[in-house]
Design an enzyme around this catalytic site. Structure first.
Site, PDB file in Angstrom:
ATOM      1  N   SER A  24       0.958  -1.163   0.051  1.00  0.00           N
ATOM      2  CA  SER A  24      -0.041   0.160   0.075  1.00  0.00           C
ATOM      3  C   SER A  24       0.953   1.193  -0.100  1.00  0.00           C
ATOM      4  O   SER A  24       0.290   2.336  -0.040  1.00  0.00           O
ATOM      5  CB  SER A  24      -0.907  -0.081   1.189  1.00  0.00           C
ATOM      6  OG  SER A  24      -0.223  -0.221   2.515  1.00  0.00           O
ATOM      7  N   ASN A 111      -2.194  -2.534  13.016  1.00  0.00           N
ATOM      8  CA  ASN A 111      -3.876  -2.486  13.050  1.00  0.00           C
ATOM      9  C   ASN A 111      -4.361  -1.068  13.616  1.00  0.00           C
ATOM     10  O   ASN A 111      -5.031  -0.329  13.211  1.00  0.00           O
ATOM     11  CB  ASN A 111      -4.632  -3.749  13.756  1.00  0.00           C
ATOM     12  CG  ASN A 111      -4.167  -4.957  12.755  1.00  0.00           C
ATOM     13  OD1 ASN A 111      -3.800  -4.741  11.729  1.00  0.00           O
ATOM     14  ND2 ASN A 111      -4.627  -6.248  13.322  1.00  0.00           N
ATOM     15  N   THR A 156     -39.825  26.032 -11.109  1.00  0.00           N
ATOM     16  CA  THR A 156     -40.342  24.633 -10.750  1.00  0.00           C
ATOM     17  C   THR A 156     -40.278  23.957 -12.015  1.00  0.00           C
ATOM     18  O   THR A 156     -40.890  24.653 -13.007  1.00  0.00           O
ATOM     19  CB  THR A 156     -41.547  24.500  -9.759  1.00  0.00           C
ATOM     20  OG1 THR A 156     -42.467  24.893 -10.821  1.00  0.00           O
ATOM     21  CG2 THR A 156     -41.475  25.498  -8.771  1.00  0.00           C
ATOM     22  N   HIS A 157     -39.981  22.860 -12.212  1.00  0.00           N
ATOM     23  CA  HIS A 157     -39.924  21.807 -13.325  1.00  0.00           C
ATOM     24  C   HIS A 157     -39.119  22.816 -14.473  1.00  0.00           C
ATOM     25  O   HIS A 157     -39.231  22.544 -15.494  1.00  0.00           O
ATOM     26  CB  HIS A 157     -41.396  21.685 -13.954  1.00  0.00           C
ATOM     27  CG  HIS A 157     -42.470  21.542 -12.828  1.00  0.00           C
ATOM     28  ND1 HIS A 157     -42.419  19.947 -12.431  1.00  0.00           N
ATOM     29  CD2 HIS A 157     -43.092  21.851 -11.963  1.00  0.00           C
ATOM     30  CE1 HIS A 157     -43.511  19.979 -11.436  1.00  0.00           C
ATOM     31  NE2 HIS A 157     -43.670  21.241 -11.322  1.00  0.00           N
ATOM     32  N   SER A 278     -12.608  27.083 -27.528  1.00  0.00           N
ATOM     33  CA  SER A 278     -12.859  25.779 -28.346  1.00  0.00           C
ATOM     34  C   SER A 278     -11.499  25.720 -29.452  1.00  0.00           C
ATOM     35  O   SER A 278     -11.436  27.048 -29.839  1.00  0.00           O
ATOM     36  CB  SER A 278     -14.144  25.667 -29.154  1.00  0.00           C
ATOM     37  OG  SER A 278     -14.397  24.879 -30.341  1.00  0.00           O
ATOM     38  N   LYS A 284     -16.315  30.678 -29.135  1.00  0.00           N
ATOM     39  CA  LYS A 284     -17.062  29.804 -27.778  1.00  0.00           C
ATOM     40  C   LYS A 284     -16.285  30.132 -26.453  1.00  0.00           C
ATOM     41  O   LYS A 284     -15.046  30.297 -26.339  1.00  0.00           O
ATOM     42  CB  LYS A 284     -16.788  28.262 -28.134  1.00  0.00           C
ATOM     43  CG  LYS A 284     -17.483  27.624 -29.236  1.00  0.00           C
ATOM     44  CD  LYS A 284     -18.960  27.202 -28.457  1.00  0.00           C
ATOM     45  CE  LYS A 284     -19.027  25.808 -27.812  1.00  0.00           C
ATOM     46  NZ  LYS A 284     -20.346  25.680 -27.500  1.00  0.00           N
ATOM     47  N   ASN A 286     -16.750  27.976 -23.038  1.00  0.00           N
ATOM     48  CA  ASN A 286     -17.419  27.112 -22.344  1.00  0.00           C
ATOM     49  C   ASN A 286     -17.328  27.009 -20.909  1.00  0.00           C
ATOM     50  O   ASN A 286     -16.075  27.452 -20.313  1.00  0.00           O
ATOM     51  CB  ASN A 286     -16.821  25.598 -22.983  1.00  0.00           C
ATOM     52  CG  ASN A 286     -17.063  25.621 -24.246  1.00  0.00           C
ATOM     53  OD1 ASN A 286     -18.155  26.021 -24.972  1.00  0.00           O
ATOM     54  ND2 ASN A 286     -16.352  25.063 -25.313  1.00  0.00           N
ATOM     55  N   GLU A 291     -18.728  22.175 -15.558  1.00  0.00           N
ATOM     56  CA  GLU A 291     -19.322  20.995 -16.008  1.00  0.00           C
ATOM     57  C   GLU A 291     -18.366  19.752 -15.132  1.00  0.00           C
ATOM     58  O   GLU A 291     -18.812  18.855 -14.922  1.00  0.00           O
ATOM     59  CB  GLU A 291     -18.932  20.673 -17.697  1.00  0.00           C
ATOM     60  CG  GLU A 291     -19.883  21.532 -18.205  1.00  0.00           C
ATOM     61  CD  GLU A 291     -19.375  21.680 -19.812  1.00  0.00           C
ATOM     62  OE1 GLU A 291     -18.685  22.603 -20.135  1.00  0.00           O
ATOM     63  OE2 GLU A 291     -19.559  20.484 -20.576  1.00  0.00           O
ATOM     64  N   TYR A 318      -9.581  -6.639  12.291  1.00  0.00           N
ATOM     65  CA  TYR A 318      -8.697  -6.085  11.128  1.00  0.00           C
ATOM     66  C   TYR A 318      -8.752  -7.202  10.138  1.00  0.00           C
ATOM     67  O   TYR A 318      -8.633  -8.430  10.382  1.00  0.00           O
ATOM     68  CB  TYR A 318      -7.400  -5.591  11.321  1.00  0.00           C
ATOM     69  CG  TYR A 318      -6.556  -5.141  10.123  1.00  0.00           C
ATOM     70  CD1 TYR A 318      -6.815  -3.945   9.803  1.00  0.00           C
ATOM     71  CD2 TYR A 318      -5.928  -6.188   9.482  1.00  0.00           C
ATOM     72  CE1 TYR A 318      -6.331  -3.445   8.609  1.00  0.00           C
ATOM     73  CE2 TYR A 318      -5.458  -5.612   8.124  1.00  0.00           C
ATOM     74  CZ  TYR A 318      -5.475  -4.593   7.996  1.00  0.00           C
ATOM     75  OH  TYR A 318      -4.882  -4.053   6.754  1.00  0.00           O
ATOM     76  N   GLN A 323      -7.472  -2.168   3.795  1.00  0.00           N
ATOM     77  CA  GLN A 323      -6.747  -1.535   3.276  1.00  0.00           C
ATOM     78  C   GLN A 323      -6.814  -0.722   1.985  1.00  0.00           C
ATOM     79  O   GLN A 323      -6.455   0.291   1.512  1.00  0.00           O
ATOM     80  CB  GLN A 323      -5.185  -2.414   2.766  1.00  0.00           C
ATOM     81  CG  GLN A 323      -4.146  -1.539   2.134  1.00  0.00           C
ATOM     82  CD  GLN A 323      -2.957  -2.574   1.848  1.00  0.00           C
ATOM     83  OE1 GLN A 323      -2.419  -3.001   3.091  1.00  0.00           O
ATOM     84  NE2 GLN A 323      -2.471  -3.065   0.751  1.00  0.00           N
ATOM     85  N   LYS A 326      -8.252   3.626   1.722  1.00  0.00           N
ATOM     86  CA  LYS A 326      -7.419   4.802   1.471  1.00  0.00           C
ATOM     87  C   LYS A 326      -7.795   5.479   0.191  1.00  0.00           C
ATOM     88  O   LYS A 326      -7.857   6.634   0.202  1.00  0.00           O
ATOM     89  CB  LYS A 326      -6.020   4.753   2.004  1.00  0.00           C
ATOM     90  CG  LYS A 326      -5.854   4.574   3.448  1.00  0.00           C
ATOM     91  CD  LYS A 326      -4.662   4.032   3.772  1.00  0.00           C
ATOM     92  CE  LYS A 326      -4.570   3.187   4.966  1.00  0.00           C
ATOM     93  NZ  LYS A 326      -5.267   1.668   4.782  1.00  0.00           N
TER      94      LYS A 326
HETATM   95  N1  ARG Z   1      -1.343  -1.376   5.165  1.00  0.00           N
HETATM   96  C1  ARG Z   1      -2.266  -1.933   5.955  1.00  0.00           C
HETATM   97  C2  ARG Z   1      -3.552  -1.064   5.914  1.00  0.00           C
HETATM   98  O1  ARG Z   1      -3.344  -0.166   5.073  1.00  0.00           O
HETATM   99  C3  ARG Z   1      -1.708  -1.659   7.394  1.00  0.00           C
HETATM  100  C4  ARG Z   1      -2.110  -2.728   8.477  1.00  0.00           C
HETATM  101  C5  ARG Z   1      -1.774  -3.900   8.215  1.00  0.00           C
HETATM  102  N2  ARG Z   1      -1.963  -4.691   9.197  1.00  0.00           N
HETATM  103  C6  ARG Z   1      -2.166  -6.084   9.042  1.00  0.00           C
HETATM  104  N3  ARG Z   1      -2.388  -6.997  10.016  1.00  0.00           N
HETATM  105  N4  ARG Z   1      -1.503  -6.572   8.052  1.00  0.00           N
HETATM  106  O2  ARG Z   1      -4.494  -1.422   6.488  1.00  0.00           O
END
Ligand code: ARG
Length: 459
Positions: A24, A111, A156-157, A278, A284, A286, A291, A318, A323, A326
């Protein structure tokens, strides 16, 4: 070679595909500052509770600052083999300070570490989003103040309904973004419990002081249940849910700006700074920023749904599934911040076209309701009858190809004999908006009250 963090149990290193699916670091390096803050708080606590020596803790705390400056300075070499930000930082700390680095992980786990880092990151992001929302609200307030009594059609509408004021329309968005702001603040208050010290899932046998680390990291308290602490991603989901609602508001405003800036409407002129041209059509201009804001909502909703699906049905505590939290949050946060900043810029720069707004405000028999109200008020007619009489007058105007105020008194009296000349007072759009003084209504006097209330609220 096997992993340096768990080599004792392993004879062989991971397959390249295992490393690729597992790592990660490519994205969680964005939490480096939070990871180091968490580790520094943990080290200080380990010393305060006598779990490690002061000199070891000081070495850790100093060394972690060196690691941070290497990361911030761009000289840090991230390693995929070290999987994530936590192990990258710890391994580098070992290079720098040697043996004491191996004591940092006492009484904690990745964790609780990742839950803490990510919460700190989301918390910072909530603050950034709150500030961006406030800036957007201020820009809307400036527009509302300038045009508190400019008239425009209310729809409205997407059909002309009744005249409203420009200020009132701007303030409608202030209310929406204001609720977004309060959702962000609610989420922040609810999530502000510290997972650090929950360890892997069950807590730890070391005499740690979770109050101390919680306080150091700006949390209100440690989280109460270690299983929940490492399993919980509600804070990320609440952020994504609040971000989704806010993005939805942004998309509605963006859509209005797209419509309003068209040649058919000409309600607003967007600035060159927030428009594009454009490559083929020289005339143009835009509304690309609007958008793109309208579109951003798609990926932000998507992130919310994706993380809900990741978390759905996961057993405690966990699992590596988590993971996957993120990237969704990072992407949603980046795009929400960009959309908020772009909307603030567009709102600051845009120029309302007052004459077109005024002409449009009077179109589509927009004061028909005022006429019906006049019949009720002056002739004491039941509203349903007044509605019918007014409908006949609208039909007459439509047949003649004119607006309601263009009908002569004779024309009007042919539909209802008691209509008198004072009816024309309510057919003008300015009188129409000025008359709507009920609380929350569009009358300039009410709009100015709303503006004053919001200014006070923002301070
Ligand atoms: N890279 C892991 C995550 O983002 C960290 C935690 C990992 N924990 C484990 N028991 N493998 O969640």
């Amino acid at each position: 070679t096997s992993n340096q963090m768990w080599g004792g149990r392993f004879a062989a290193g991971p397959d390249a595909i295992m490393e690729a699916i597992n790592a990660s670091i490519g994205f969680d390096k964005r939490m480096a500052a939070q990871d180091i803050a968490g580790s520094r708080a943990h080290a200080a606590m380990l010393a305060a509770t006598g779990i490690v020596s002061d000199s070891d803790a000081n070495a850790m705390r100093e060394g972690l600052l060196t690691v941070l400056s290497e990361i911030e300075g761009g000289t840090f070499e991230f390693s995929t083999a070290l999987e994530d930000i936590h192990m990258n930082v710890e391994a580098r700390l070992k290079d720098i300070i040697g043996e004491p680095a191996g004591r940092l992980h006492t009484g904690r786990s990745r964790n609780d570490q990742v839950a803490t880092d990510f919460k700190l990151w989301v918390r910072d992001q909530l603050d950034a989003v709150a500030a961006a929302l406030e800036a957007l609200i201020r820009a809307l307030l400036t527009q509302a103040e300038a045009g508190a009594d400019w008239v425009m059609p209310g729809f409205t509408h997407l059909q002309v309904a009744q005249p409203v004021t420009w200020g009132h329309h701007m303030m409608a968005y202030v209310e929406m973004f204001g609720r977004d702001l309060s959702r962000i603040r609610d989420a922040r208050a609810r999530m502000n419990e510290c997972p650090l010290g929950a360890a892997a899932l069950a807590g730890t046998s070391f005499p740690i002081d979770r109050e101390m680390t919680a306080r150091d990291l700006g949390f209100d308290r440690p989280s109460a249940n270690s299983l929940d602490a490492v399993s919980d991603r509600d804070f990320a989901l609440e952020f994504l849910a609040a971000a989704s609602i806010s993005a939805m508001h942004l998309s509605r405003m963006a859509e209005e700006l797209v419509i309003w800036s068209s040649a058919q409407f000409r309600f607003v002129m967007l600035s060159d700074r927030f428009s594009t041209g454009s490559s083929i059509m020289p005339q143009k201009k835009n509304p690309d920023a609007a958008e793109l804001i309208r579109a951003k909502v798609g990926r932000i909703f998507g992130a919310n749904v994706a993380l809900m699906m990741v978390m759905k049905g996961l057993p405690l505590a966990y699992s590596k599934d988590m993971q996957e939290d993120k990237e969704q949050v990072f992407d949603a946060a980046d795009n929400l911040m960009l959309a908020l900043a772009a909307m603030e810029g567009m709102v600051k720069d845009m120029a309302a076209n007052r004459p077109s707004l005024e002409v449009a405000a009077a179109s589509g028999f927009s004061t028909a309701t005022d006429l019906a109200d006049w019949l009720v008020r002056v002739l004491d007619m039941p509203f349903r009858d007044a509605h019918h009489v007014t409908g006949s007058l609208v039909a007459m105007a439509e047949a003649k190809g004119c607006d309601l105020p263009d009908l002569s008194l004779e024309d009007m009296q042919s539909v209802h004999g008691e209509i008198s000349v004072s009816v024309y007072d309510v057919l003008g759009v300015h009188n129409s908006v000025a008359s709507r003084q009920s609380y929350g209504g569009t009358a300039p006097v009410r709009v100015r009250e709303q503006i004053a209330r919001w200014k006070e609220r923002l301070g």
